[in-house]
Design a protein around this motif. Sequence first.
Motif, PDB file in Angstrom:
ATOM      1  N   ASP A 415       1.144  -1.385  -0.114  1.00 17.92           N
ATOM      2  CA  ASP A 415       0.415  -0.045  -0.238  1.00 17.92           C
ATOM      3  C   ASP A 415       1.031   1.193  -0.234  1.00 17.92           C
ATOM      4  OD1 ASP A 415      -2.137   1.616   0.107  1.00 17.92           O
ATOM      5  OD2 ASP A 415      -2.850   1.474   1.640  1.00 17.92           O
ATOM      6  N   THR A 416       1.119   1.892  -1.063  1.00 18.18           N
ATOM      7  CA  THR A 416       2.544   2.776  -1.005  1.00 18.18           C
ATOM      8  C   THR A 416       1.704   3.857  -1.183  1.00 18.18           C
ATOM      9  OG1 THR A 416       2.459   2.210  -3.656  1.00 18.18           O
ATOM     10  CG2 THR A 416       3.963   1.209  -2.496  1.00 18.18           C
ATOM     11  N   ILE A 417       0.617   3.942  -1.105  1.00 13.46           N
ATOM     12  CA  ILE A 417      -0.295   5.205  -1.167  1.00 13.46           C
ATOM     13  C   ILE A 417      -0.692   5.509  -0.249  1.00 13.46           C
ATOM     14  CG2 ILE A 417      -2.668   6.883  -1.377  1.00 13.46           C
ATOM     15  CD1 ILE A 417      -2.982   4.058  -3.908  1.00 13.46           C
ATOM     16  N   ALA A 418      -0.964   4.801   1.739  1.00 15.09           N
ATOM     17  CA  ALA A 418      -0.606   5.166   2.893  1.00 15.09           C
ATOM     18  C   ALA A 418       0.601   4.844   3.593  1.00 15.09           C
ATOM     19  CB  ALA A 418      -1.608   4.302   3.014  1.00 15.09           C
ATOM     20  N   TRP A 419       1.723   4.174   2.853  1.00 16.54           N
ATOM     21  CA  TRP A 419       2.536   3.637   3.600  1.00 16.54           C
ATOM     22  C   TRP A 419       4.454   4.178   2.946  1.00 16.54           C
ATOM     23  CZ3 TRP A 419       2.178   2.508   8.817  1.00 16.54           C
ATOM     24  CH2 TRP A 419       0.612   2.200   9.487  1.00 16.54           C
ATOM     25  N   SER A 420       4.669   4.805   3.629  1.00 17.77           N
ATOM     26  CA  SER A 420       6.145   5.532   2.672  1.00 17.77           C
ATOM     27  C   SER A 420       7.717   3.819   3.876  1.00 17.77           C
ATOM     28  CB  SER A 420       7.205   6.544   3.154  1.00 17.77           C
ATOM     29  OG  SER A 420       7.681   6.431   2.589  1.00 17.77           O
ATOM     30  N   LEU A 421       8.299   3.340   2.968  1.00 13.11           N
ATOM     31  CA  LEU A 421       9.403   2.709   3.683  1.00 13.11           C
ATOM     32  C   LEU A 421      10.267   3.598   4.112  1.00 13.11           C
ATOM     33  CD1 LEU A 421      10.533  -0.003   4.118  1.00 13.11           C
ATOM     34  CD2 LEU A 421      12.345   0.340   1.886  1.00 13.11           C
ATOM     35  N   MET A 422      10.162   3.620   5.952  1.00 12.46           N
ATOM     36  CA  MET A 422      11.264   4.071   6.332  1.00 12.46           C
ATOM     37  C   MET A 422      13.031   3.664   7.226  1.00 12.46           C
ATOM     38  SD  MET A 422      10.658   5.204  10.501  1.00 12.46           S
ATOM     39  CE  MET A 422      10.298   6.998  11.096  1.00 12.46           C
ATOM     40  N   ALA A 423      12.630   2.399   7.112  1.00 10.22           N
ATOM     41  CA  ALA A 423      14.189   1.518   6.941  1.00 10.22           C
ATOM     42  C   ALA A 423      13.670   0.034   6.608  1.00 10.22           C
ATOM     43  CB  ALA A 423      14.482   1.707   8.885  1.00 10.22           C
ATOM     44  N   GLU A 424      14.611   0.237   5.794  1.00  7.46           N
ATOM     45  CA  GLU A 424      14.381  -1.142   5.507  1.00  7.46           C
ATOM     46  C   GLU A 424      15.473  -2.389   5.592  1.00  7.46           C
ATOM     47  OE1 GLU A 424      14.050  -3.163   0.945  1.00  7.46           O
ATOM     48  OE2 GLU A 424      14.583  -1.643   0.937  1.00  7.46           O
ATOM     49  N   GLN A 425      15.070  -3.540   5.821  1.00 10.66           N
ATOM     50  CA  GLN A 425      16.664  -4.559   6.224  1.00 10.66           C
ATOM     51  C   GLN A 425      16.904  -4.835   5.708  1.00 10.66           C
ATOM     52  OE1 GLN A 425      14.139  -8.638   7.085  1.00 10.66           O
ATOM     53  NE2 GLN A 425      15.558  -8.651   8.846  1.00 10.66           N
TER      54      GLN A 425
END
Length: 771
Positions: A415-425
């Motif tokens: 759901d890239t409309i509501a969420w943005s990646l903050m820290a990827e593993q």
Amino acid sequence: MTTLKTYPAVVLLCAACLMTNAYAQLTPSADAYTNTGSSSTNYGPNALLDVVGGSQTTYIQFNLSSIPSGYAGANVAKATLKLYVNAVNTAGNFNVDYVTSAWSEGTITAKSSPTLGSPIVSGVALTTASANQYILVDITSAVQAWVNGTQANNGIALVGNGSLNASFDSKENTGMSHTAELDIVFVNSGPQGPAGPQGPQGATGSQGPMGLTGATGAQGPAGPQGPQGLAGAQGPQGVAGPTGPQGAAGTNGVGFNFRTAFDPNATYAVNDVVTYNGSSYVAIAANGPNTQTPDQNTSAWSVMAQQGATGAQGSTGPMGPMGLTGATGATGPQGPQGPSGAQGPQGATGPQGPQGVTGPMGPQGAAGANGAGFNFRNAFDPNAMYAVNDVATYNGSSYVAIAANGPNPQTPDLDTIAWSLMAEQGATGTQGSQGLTGAIGPQGPQGLTGATGATGSTGPQGPQGLAGPQGPAGPAGPVSPAAMNAALLRWYTQTYSVPTNPYGLAFDGSNIWVAGVFSSNLTKVSATTGAVVGTYPAGGSTTALAFDGTNIWATNPSSSGTVTKLLASTGAIVGTYPVGNTPEGIAFDGTNIWVTNDNSNTVTKLLASTGAVLGTYAVGTTPWGVAFDGAYIWVTNEGSNNVTKLLASNGAVVGTYSVGLFPYGVAYDGTNIWVANGGSNTITKLLASTGAVVGTYFLGNNTLPYELAFDGTNIWITNEGNGTVMKMVASTATVVATYTVGSVPWGIVFDGANIWAANEGSSTLSMIPVH
């Protein structure tokens, strides 16, 4: 086909930032198998997927809806089917075929199985060495056909050829998480645009709230060292002025309160921040003192910054602009100057002295003001509501809400409309080599005291201190049977006399307990020496024994249908409890005692702690032996030549399976059930998960196999017909040794180092070292 060991998998669809390839890992939307031997049975909920040539076929389907709609078959560079092999009972090969009609995991049976198309891959080989690892099968052509729409996506079928008998883990096997996977590599998913020009550097703004700690960037190259100037004459140092008073601490803003390392004896308020095992946690509820650490107590703590693996070292970036010089601290007042002494001639510059001992650390300054930040909400919950700047974790990565949302079935990675990646593993990178240490320059004159800088990173650990004095020796522990065998070089069969005709045996961790078929007493024998420790009344003629960790339980078939419970440490009777008619076999499942009632055609379940009867369940004719496999109870039925499998939790019958004539003893080896068929002179091996017969093995004429024991590698068999004990390798069913013991050997038990056999006809015990 390729094999590989077990590694965890993540179900995601991602694109590398600087590449035109994309990668997808998909797990099944449905998996099941069918069995022509039980053509109306649905095996959708099973934890295993069986593939047996001619009878059992596995079906697997993947949902491809997560693949972008603009992709075609030409975008699929590679598609790999990944299967975890649980067991290979008989080596062989299988085909991967198209499924050409619809099916449902919850209803599919052999009678209603879908139609199959042409093979995608033929002759995928499996050997016994394939067990407990993954295999990879290339099905690129099938995925390209599904994406293009030239082949309907009804899934695939694993069809066994010839004598293959194997099983794979299904998606219902949640204890192991070895579900099948479809790994897809896409190409030409869109070229990357050129990098824009770098804009001019803006003016330095005011300091914002403290964000999460980012990964340490690579160190830039050291600049060339300039030539060293000539050392000037050093004048006398003036007297240091007194230190000025410390300024008052500034007020704290509303935000986080950083409390250093987690202390289980401290109390914490909401928004207190601690560190634990390299990660930072923020208190979302007041707590403490608390024995649970923050990574366990998710009701009181939320992950703020999780310790990530070290990433690969990137290439050296350009040198950044120099930061503004910090404000210079106020100079203390100058002390009075002493009278000048006569100027002496200047001597030659002496060598630099050794560096002095580091002084004590100064007091810690007042904590700075905390700024406002994100709202950490633990792991993503599809049923929860999220506001902007809420942070949730999913599959090892952190995501920040950029729009209010929820409840939402879409996970943050989709759901890239509501969420943005903050820290990827990130994956663990290789460690770079350490640079050379530069030479120490000469010490210059002391400058003015600057403002206190930020606390540096912890220095290297000092050398290990001297070892302390050795403590006093502890008391000697008990000698194990294996250690005693080694000490006495006792690698041969021993024979020990017992007072009565021995029948059933049990081991309590130190001693062998012996039931006498024509006696109302039990005999306790030391497993280390074979000496009789004691004889204890048991309420009647006894046959079978079991140990529950504290007590010995004995069946009394000649009485009015009872079992007796004795305290193993003293032999004192704890109680006698009614069961069915002529109790014979007995077993312990970790909580309950199970007893076979020979003349009632039932088994009785008793609570071991109290002896209370929890249930009585019908089985086959003349039940005899009983064993527990971790979830199910297995009963041999001497009169009906079969075994019954019951669910230990409620006694429900799961299945009944045919074996040889007059089955007596039964044992479990961790995967299979073994049955001694006294009337057939054979041993039957069944797969515990399904009851399928793996093999039947002839031991020889007039052997009359009776009881069984498992030592971790081998099955041991007492043969009452010829007075022998056989050792059979469990994995291959090969007899590797035969030992002559006493007359009419019945009971058998393993003590961790030795096999003990009860010789009823000669009133002796035989002890056989396993190694």
